[in-house]
Design a protein around this motif. Structure first.
Motif, PDB file in Angstrom:
ATOM      1  N   GLN A   1      92.084  -7.054  46.562  1.00  0.00           N
ATOM      2  CA  GLN A   1      91.308  -8.217  46.997  1.00  0.00           C
ATOM      3  C   GLN A   1      91.814  -9.509  46.356  1.00  0.00           C
ATOM      4  O   GLN A   1      92.155  -9.525  45.189  1.00  0.00           O
ATOM      5  CB  GLN A   1      89.836  -7.991  46.613  1.00  0.00           C
TER       6      GLN A   1
ATOM      7  N   GLY B   1      87.424  -8.801  53.196  1.00  0.00           N
ATOM      8  CA  GLY B   1      88.301  -9.351  52.180  1.00  0.00           C
ATOM      9  C   GLY B   1      89.719  -9.619  52.636  1.00  0.00           C
ATOM     10  O   GLY B   1      90.300  -8.840  53.384  1.00  0.00           O
TER      11      GLY B   1
ATOM     12  N   GLU C   1      93.331  -9.517  51.626  1.00  0.00           N
ATOM     13  CA  GLU C   1      94.024  -8.696  50.635  1.00  0.00           C
ATOM     14  C   GLU C   1      95.400  -9.245  50.271  1.00  0.00           C
ATOM     15  O   GLU C   1      95.985 -10.032  51.013  1.00  0.00           O
ATOM     16  CB  GLU C   1      94.089  -7.255  51.138  1.00  0.00           C
TER      17      GLU C   1
ATOM     18  N   ARG D   1      88.400  -2.571  46.699  1.00  0.00           N
ATOM     19  CA  ARG D   1      88.702  -3.979  46.438  1.00  0.00           C
ATOM     20  C   ARG D   1      89.865  -4.157  45.461  1.00  0.00           C
ATOM     21  O   ARG D   1      90.028  -5.216  44.877  1.00  0.00           O
ATOM     22  CB  ARG D   1      87.451  -4.679  45.912  1.00  0.00           C
TER      23      ARG D   1
END
Length: 158
Positions: free
Chosen positions: A16, A56, A58, A13
Motif C-alpha cells: 500500500q 488502495g 499499490e 496492505r
C-alpha cells in the motif's frame, strides 16, 4: 494501454502507498452509463451498504488511474476507460470511525465509462452491483461523504 484483468483480487496492505502525512492513498471510480443517466454502485465487502469501487493504490502501480481501473475490475467486474480526473478528496469520516483496519485516507477519483460488464469477476462472491440514478445513488451513499463528493464532481445527469 490495455487493462490487465486478474482472476483473483489483491488482498492485504503490504504494498500500500501512503502520503507524507500518513494517509492511505485510495483510488476509485465513478462508473457512468454511456448516456450519463446512471452510476454503477457495488455492495461493500460486508454487503451492509452500497459504495463506489475504490481501493488502495499499490507500490507496483505507476499511477492512481491504473489502481482505480484495477479496483473497478476486482470489485465491480467492469472494464472501464477514464474520461475525467475528479481530483483528490480528503478524509471526511469522523475520528471515531477510523481504526487500524480503516485508517485515514486520501481519495483520488476518476469518472469512467463502462466498456464491458463481465459475468464473472474476482469479488463477485462478496459484492453485488447495481445501476442507479443520481437520486438513488445519492440516497444510498449519504453516509459516505467522500463518495458523495466524488458523485457530485462527476458529470452524471441530475
Amino acid at each position: 494501454m490495455a487493462q490487465k484483468l486478474a482472476a483473483t483480487a489483491r488482498t492485504g496492505r503490504d504494498n500500500q502507498r501512503y502520503s507524507e502525512q500518513g494517509e492511505r492513498l485510495v483510488a476509485g471510480v465513478v462508473p457512468l452509463s454511456i448516456d450519463k443517466t446512471k452510476v454503477l454502485v457495488i455492495q461493500s465487502s460486508r454487503r451492509s451498504a452500497w459504495v463506489l469501487p475504490k481501493g488502495g493504490w499499490e507500490t507496483d502501480e505507476s499511477t492512481a488511474q491504473e489502481a482505480a481501473c484495477r479496483e473497478a475490475w476486482e470489485e465491480a467486474g467492469i472494464v472501464c476507460t477514464v474520461q475525467r480526473d475528479l481530483g483528490k478528496i480528503p478524509e471526511m469520516r469522523p475520528a471515531s470511525q477510523l481504526s487500524a483496519s480503516a485508517p485515514k485516507a486520501l481519495y483520488q477519483f476518476y469518472e469512467v465509462s463502462v466498456e464491458r460488464e463481465a459475468a464473472q469477476w474476482p469479488e463477485q462472491h462478496k459484492r453485488g452491483r447495481q445501476w442507479m440514478t443520481y437520486l438513488q445513488a445519492k440516497q444510498v451513499l449519504a453516509a459516505r461523504p467522500e463518495l458523495m463528493e466524488a458523485l457530485h464532481r462527476s458529470s452524471i445527469l441530475r
